[in-house]
Every structure is written in structure tokens, then in C-alpha cells.
Scaffold this motif. Structure first.
Motif, PDB file in Angstrom:
ATOM      1  N   ARG A 100      22.049   1.630  -3.186  1.00 35.40           N
ATOM      2  CA  ARG A 100      21.597   3.020  -3.283  1.00 35.40           C
ATOM      3  C   ARG A 100      20.231   3.201  -2.627  1.00 35.40           C
ATOM      4  NH1 ARG A 100      20.763   6.725  -8.756  1.00 35.40           N
ATOM      5  NH2 ARG A 100      19.069   7.982  -7.904  1.00 35.40           N
ATOM      6  N   ILE A 101      19.346   2.225  -2.829  1.00 34.01           N
ATOM      7  CA  ILE A 101      18.035   2.300  -2.182  1.00 34.01           C
ATOM      8  C   ILE A 101      18.190   2.340  -0.670  1.00 34.01           C
ATOM      9  CG2 ILE A 101      15.923   0.978  -1.746  1.00 34.01           C
ATOM     10  CD1 ILE A 101      16.148   0.054  -4.722  1.00 34.01           C
ATOM     11  N   HIS A 102      19.086   1.527  -0.135  1.00 33.05           N
ATOM     12  CA  HIS A 102      19.319   1.539   1.318  1.00 33.05           C
ATOM     13  C   HIS A 102      19.802   2.906   1.788  1.00 33.05           C
ATOM     14  CE1 HIS A 102      18.455  -2.595   1.313  1.00 33.05           C
ATOM     15  NE2 HIS A 102      19.644  -3.054   0.981  1.00 33.05           N
ATOM     16  N   ASP A 103      20.649   3.539   0.976  1.00 30.85           N
ATOM     17  CA  ASP A 103      21.155   4.869   1.345  1.00 30.85           C
ATOM     18  C   ASP A 103      20.056   5.915   1.318  1.00 30.85           C
ATOM     19  OD1 ASP A 103      23.719   3.918   1.727  1.00 30.85           O
ATOM     20  OD2 ASP A 103      24.414   4.501  -0.275  1.00 30.85           O
ATOM     21  N   GLU A 104      19.197   5.835   0.289  1.00 35.71           N
ATOM     22  CA  GLU A 104      18.184   6.862   0.093  1.00 35.71           C
ATOM     23  C   GLU A 104      16.908   6.598   0.888  1.00 35.71           C
ATOM     24  OE1 GLU A 104      19.551   8.093  -4.457  1.00 35.71           O
ATOM     25  OE2 GLU A 104      17.624   7.107  -4.122  1.00 35.71           O
ATOM     26  N   ARG A 105      16.570   5.335   1.066  1.00 36.52           N
ATOM     27  CA  ARG A 105      15.336   4.961   1.758  1.00 36.52           C
ATOM     28  C   ARG A 105      15.643   3.884   2.800  1.00 36.52           C
ATOM     29  NH1 ARG A 105      12.877   9.402   0.747  1.00 36.52           N
ATOM     30  NH2 ARG A 105      11.369   9.466  -0.984  1.00 36.52           N
ATOM     31  N   PRO A 106      16.448   4.199   3.797  1.00 39.27           N
ATOM     32  CA  PRO A 106      16.854   3.180   4.768  1.00 39.27           C
ATOM     33  C   PRO A 106      15.661   2.590   5.507  1.00 39.27           C
ATOM     34  CG  PRO A 106      17.417   5.378   5.563  1.00 39.27           C
ATOM     35  CD  PRO A 106      16.999   5.542   4.141  1.00 39.27           C
ATOM     36  N   GLY A 107      15.691   1.282   5.642  1.00 40.09           N
ATOM     37  CA  GLY A 107      14.674   0.592   6.421  1.00 40.09           C
ATOM     38  C   GLY A 107      13.384   0.274   5.698  1.00 40.09           C
ATOM     39  N   LEU A 108      13.238   0.712   4.438  1.00 36.41           N
ATOM     40  CA  LEU A 108      11.982   0.463   3.724  1.00 36.41           C
ATOM     41  C   LEU A 108      11.994  -0.907   3.057  1.00 36.41           C
ATOM     42  CD1 LEU A 108      11.038   3.812   1.974  1.00 36.41           C
ATOM     43  CD2 LEU A 108      10.247   2.901   4.160  1.00 36.41           C
TER      44      LEU A 108
END
Length: 243
Positions: A100-108
Motif C-alpha cells: 500500500r505504501i508503494h501505491d500511495e508513496r511510490p519511490g519513497l
């Protein structure tokens, strides 16, 4: 991920629950906080369970200190209480949270913090491409647990010397093994502290804040100790200190 619980038991809630505190301004990184549990258990984790509530102050401290630097803080509540053998239920939940983090904050970049079983979870999911650091608090580290997931990551393990539930000797042994693959490893013993982390809460929080800042390349506040220039045997890139 769901924001509501179902009935009792392992199948009572289909998804883990994430509470998110958004940072201010341009997003710069993510901190994911993981709670403890038990070796076995299919009961659902309610929001009032002590193991979960124990991590709320850490999430708040991270948001209060680094929200202004654009750091989002995610606090995970697992579906069920237990690790549950090969099912590794909390590892599954943590990987879903990372997705979910990748979906919402990609690349961070992501910094992980986990206590007890949550510390073991963090050590297992550190192989996610976004993870830069792990702060494992009183982690459950059974003999033979693999260390390859922390390869190239920054790792700090903090353990109370009086811990009655998880072994500080075992976590130090894990740190010494991990030093062969990690970018940097530190093991910190907190003299007289026990598993619940109640005697010196400010010091536990400072260790989490310091490790997260270093992992996400944020401004580092007052240092608990010099985490870069001290070494110990037998692993030349692992150091230990008792505070």
C-alpha cells in the motif's frame, strides 16, 4: 486495507488495518511501525490490545518530529495475534502494508520500527526494495533466523538487559551475524529495562527517532551515542553499548 474489524478469530478481519499520519509539504519518506504479538494465536487484534497500544507513542513521536520534513507515519494493526509457524501471518500483513505504501508513496524510502514480534517482522520484510533502515526493539530473534533480508540496510537493535520475554543475548547474536551483510549494525542494551519498555520511554523513543532519521537522511537531533564510530568484536561492523 480495511478500517473495521469483523468477528472473532483469525478469519474475523480479512485485512490488516493501517493508521496513517501524513507529513507536511513534499513527501520525503515513510516510517512504518509494527507491534508485537505471540508465537501462536488466531484471535483478532483489537485496537485496545496492549501490544498495539504500546507502539502508538512511537508513531506519534515520529510524526511530531519528522512530519514537518515530509515523512508519513504508518502504524499497522495485524489481522491476528500470532506469528503462527510457517503462515507467518504478521509478515504477510507487513508486506501488504508495504504494498500500500508503494501505491500511495511510490519511490519513497521506508524506515521500519518494530517491537518484540514486530521487530522480528521488520527483520524479515527489510528486503523490500524501499526499506533503508530497521529499528528492532526487544525483538524476538530465534536461533537460526535468516539475516539476508537486512543486506545493505541500516540496523539498530535495542534490548533491555532485564527483558523477561525475549532474549537480549539472542538479539545480540543476530546483530553479530547481520553485520556480515548489513550496511551498519548496532546493538544497544538498556540496563535494567524490561520487555514493556516502561522504565526509560524517552530513551527508547530517541533510539527510534535517531535510526529513522539516519535511514531517511533527515536532520539528526541530539545523539543517544555515536552510532557510527564505535566497533565491537567479533563483528568489525557491529558495535554494542549498554546505556
Amino acid at each position: 486495507m480495511s478500517g473495521a474489524d469483523g468477528g472473532a478469530g483469525g478469519a474475523g478481519r480479512a485485512e490488516p488495518v493501517l493508521t496513517v499520519r501524513r507529513g507536511h509539504g513534499p513527501a520525503q519518506g515513510v516510517a512504518l511501525v509494527l507491534h508485537g504479538g505471540a508465537e501462536h494465536g488466531a484471535a483478532a487484534v483489537p485496537p485496545w490490545r496492549t501490544a498495539y497500544l504500546r507502539m502508538v507513542p512511537f508513531a506519534r513521536a515520529l510524526a511530531g518530529s519528522y512530519g514537518r520534513h515530509g515523512v508519513d507515519v504508518y502504524l499497522l494493526r495485524n489481522r491476528v495475534r500470532g506469528w503462527n509457524g510457517t503462515a507467518q501471518d504478521p509478515v504477510v500483513d507487513a508486506r501488504r502494508a508495504l504494498a500500500r505504501i508503494h501505491d500511495e508513496r511510490p519511490g519513497l524510502p521506508v524506515a521500519l520500527t518494530g517491537h518484540s514480534m514486530g521487530g522480528r517482522v521488520a527483520l524479515h520484510v527489510a528486503d523490500d526494495d524501499a526499506v533503508r533502515s530497521v529499528c528492532a526493539l526487544a525483538p524476538w530473534t530465534p536461533e537460526g533466523d535468516p539475516v539476508d533480508a537486512v543486506r545493505g540496510r541500516r540496523l539498530l537493535i535495542a534490548h533491555g538487559t532485564g527483558d523477561e520475554r525475549t532474549s537480549p543475548a539472542a538479539s545480540r547474536a543476530y546483530a553479530e551475524r547481520a553485520a556480515a551483510v548489513a550496511e551498519h549494525v548496532a546493538w544497544v542494551g538498556l540496563a535494567g529495562e524490561r520487555h514493556a519498555m516502561l522504565r526509560r520511554p524517552g530513551l527508547w523513543r530517541r533510539l527510534v527517532l535517531d535510526t529513522t532519521a539516519r535511514g531517511l537522511h533527515l536532520p539528526v537531533g541530539p545523539r543517544v551515542a555515536d552510532l557510527d564510530d564505535t566497533s565491537c568484536e567479533p563483528a568489525p561492523t557491529c558495535w554494542s553499548i549498554t546505556l
